[in-house]
Design a protein around this motif. Sequence first.
Motif, PDB file in Angstrom:
ATOM      1  N   SER A 191      35.091  47.755  55.314  1.00 35.91           N
ATOM      2  CA  SER A 191      35.506  47.649  56.718  1.00 35.91           C
ATOM      3  C   SER A 191      34.851  48.761  57.525  1.00 35.91           C
ATOM      4  O   SER A 191      35.062  49.939  57.247  1.00 35.91           O
ATOM      5  CB  SER A 191      37.031  47.780  56.845  1.00 35.91           C
ATOM      6  N   HIS A 243      39.487  52.441  54.671  1.00 35.45           N
ATOM      7  CA  HIS A 243      39.725  51.441  53.624  1.00 35.45           C
ATOM      8  C   HIS A 243      40.634  50.315  54.116  1.00 35.45           C
ATOM      9  O   HIS A 243      41.533  49.878  53.395  1.00 35.45           O
ATOM     10  CB  HIS A 243      40.354  52.097  52.391  1.00 35.45           C
ATOM     11  N   PHE A 244      40.406  49.806  55.309  1.00 33.63           N
ATOM     12  CA  PHE A 244      41.310  48.815  55.895  1.00 33.63           C
ATOM     13  C   PHE A 244      41.342  47.513  55.102  1.00 33.63           C
ATOM     14  O   PHE A 244      42.324  46.785  55.159  1.00 33.63           O
ATOM     15  CB  PHE A 244      40.900  48.530  57.339  1.00 33.63           C
ATOM     16  N   GLN A 245      40.272  47.195  54.383  1.00 30.67           N
ATOM     17  CA  GLN A 245      40.233  45.985  53.551  1.00 30.67           C
ATOM     18  C   GLN A 245      39.865  46.367  52.118  1.00 30.67           C
ATOM     19  O   GLN A 245      39.194  45.656  51.410  1.00 30.67           O
ATOM     20  CB  GLN A 245      39.220  44.990  54.139  1.00 30.67           C
ATOM     21  N   GLY A 246      40.364  47.532  51.684  1.00 30.78           N
ATOM     22  CA  GLY A 246      40.031  48.037  50.359  1.00 30.78           C
ATOM     23  C   GLY A 246      38.784  48.898  50.396  1.00 30.78           C
ATOM     24  O   GLY A 246      38.161  49.086  51.445  1.00 30.78           O
ATOM     25  N   TYR A 257      42.162  59.757  50.200  1.00 30.58           N
ATOM     26  CA  TYR A 257      42.276  58.651  49.252  1.00 30.58           C
ATOM     27  C   TYR A 257      43.178  58.976  48.072  1.00 30.58           C
ATOM     28  O   TYR A 257      44.118  58.210  47.777  1.00 30.58           O
ATOM     29  CB  TYR A 257      40.894  58.201  48.771  1.00 30.58           C
ATOM     30  N   ASN A 306      49.731  53.215  45.046  1.00 34.96           N
ATOM     31  CA  ASN A 306      49.352  52.424  43.878  1.00 34.96           C
ATOM     32  C   ASN A 306      49.247  53.192  42.571  1.00 34.96           C
ATOM     33  O   ASN A 306      48.729  52.654  41.598  1.00 34.96           O
ATOM     34  CB  ASN A 306      47.998  51.740  44.141  1.00 34.96           C
ATOM     35  N   ALA A 345      45.189  40.489  51.519  1.00 38.25           N
ATOM     36  CA  ALA A 345      43.784  40.710  51.897  1.00 38.25           C
ATOM     37  C   ALA A 345      42.947  39.457  51.680  1.00 38.25           C
ATOM     38  O   ALA A 345      41.828  39.507  51.168  1.00 38.25           O
ATOM     39  CB  ALA A 345      43.195  41.906  51.147  1.00 38.25           C
ATOM     40  N   LEU A 353      42.897  47.545  46.355  1.00 39.50           N
ATOM     41  CA  LEU A 353      44.269  47.780  46.805  1.00 39.50           C
ATOM     42  C   LEU A 353      44.395  48.996  47.712  1.00 39.50           C
ATOM     43  O   LEU A 353      45.470  49.238  48.276  1.00 39.50           O
ATOM     44  CB  LEU A 353      45.190  47.940  45.596  1.00 39.50           C
ATOM     45  N   SER A 354      43.317  49.764  47.869  1.00 44.33           N
ATOM     46  CA  SER A 354      43.377  50.882  48.802  1.00 44.33           C
ATOM     47  C   SER A 354      43.525  50.346  50.224  1.00 44.33           C
ATOM     48  O   SER A 354      43.086  49.244  50.541  1.00 44.33           O
ATOM     49  CB  SER A 354      42.114  51.744  48.692  1.00 44.33           C
ATOM     50  N   ARG A 355      44.113  51.143  51.086  1.00 42.60           N
ATOM     51  CA  ARG A 355      44.359  50.708  52.463  1.00 42.60           C
ATOM     52  C   ARG A 355      43.957  51.809  53.437  1.00 42.60           C
ATOM     53  O   ARG A 355      43.874  52.981  53.094  1.00 42.60           O
ATOM     54  CB  ARG A 355      45.832  50.345  52.660  1.00 42.60           C
TER      55      ARG A 355
END
Length: 512
Positions: free
Chosen positions: A304, A344-347, A488, A496, A41, A356-358
Amino acid sequence: MAYYLTADGGTESLRARIYDLTGRCLGQKAVAYDTQFGPGARAEQDPEDWWRALADATRGAVADAGIDAAEIEAMCFATTCCTVVALDADGRALRPALLWMDVRAHAEAEAVLATGDPALKINGAGRGPVSAEWMIPKALWLKRNEPAIFAAAHTICEYQDFLTLRLTGERVASLDNAGLRWHYSSRDGGWARGILKALDLEELEAKWPARVLAPGAVVGTLTAEAAEALGLRRSVKLVQGGADALIGMIGLGVAQPGQLALITGSSHLQFGVTEAPLHAPGVWGSYPDIVYPGRWIVEGGQTSTGSIVNWLRRFSGGTLDLATLNAKAAALEPGSDGLLVLDHFQGNRTPYTDPLSRGAIVGLTLAHEPHQVFRAIIEGIGFGTRAILDAFRAGGYGSTEITVGGGATASQLWMQIHADTAGLPVRIPASADAPSTGSAVLAAHGAGRFASIDEGIAAMVRPGTSIEPRPRESALYEEIYQRYLALYPALKGVLNGPVPTPVATPVREPAA
């Protein structure tokens, strides 16, 4: 006549605009620049691209306005925040800038939180997390991973400060940026020296700009080189601006306690105004004096949003037409034919602050088409905004409407979905270019045309349209929103490990 030059230095381009004292935009020009993305990221930009863009866009805006550049008496600009640059003694970048959305410093963010310093009260009332986007984690990352660059850096600052230095020769930070992202507090002694000491990072203070000025204060006038590059007089005053979204609050006219601003673009930011400090889990802030003297700002944000739509277009090879997507997506029912998107494409910035979420697109079948994915993305962004507003309410801050600015206001679909998912009216001022309008108010205030920022808002910010939530659609979204909230923790457990669960217990302080 007196005119005011503004610049909005965004994620993908810089747009210069010319305003008069009524708040009318007379001319504009945008100049794009590149972002380099990397694994983990990472996102970087070349600061020299910002300078070239400012010079080209300024000359273009003056030409488009058809005015005499000699009639510009002041300028002010807003930029992305948390875009960190390391400069040598001549003000030249030692490496590419770490863009705001770069979250490589997540381990360093954890180290900042582990200090337990009182300055961390702005991070969920001290419970955290601390965002990897912020200044101290990024500076600590530089020291740990690029020690030669860190040691050589004469100045470590932001996009905003880089342009200020290039324009005036002054090392000045904006109270807006520093109070928002550097753990600087105008009410508690300034710099967070306790955090720096605990991290063995005390030398960073000397690398930061020596002066901190509030939005609306005059930094100085232009150097000969800057005036030549921009085609302006040397006597033009540079008035302190700040983070694009915060300056956007001014441009939206969101200045009084209980009001709520939503700034849209590559990301979404939600800001409220309070008359007393408020700190709560899942909420950032509150930050004193960073926009309006004597008032505090509470914050939420989505990393994002518009950038996910840009990703969809890139993913399709650039063949998707936004007008067509909007028209076809508007005909769909809430729920996008079974699709659900986690934004959460960039956390995640808030309420979880999890770098670290995606992102995720759930419910895909072979029958789904791009316009269905497009609408699901917008709905997921709307749900992300709703989650932030819920965290605000749980922490003790509520509003009865949302005032919106930025690129998403061009889409009736986006605005209606935001109204329906939040269950609140959406107000859009006559000028949706909020950071630029706010910069124009500050420029005129700094030039002495208005006694206060509030007075400038009254003269230059005009009302526009209103969109009401639809009862049927809001009820349908309520059920879908509950499924969104389940995404989420489900994905966090898969990717994670344990999920951080914000505890909604507000902590208030008496007003100073």
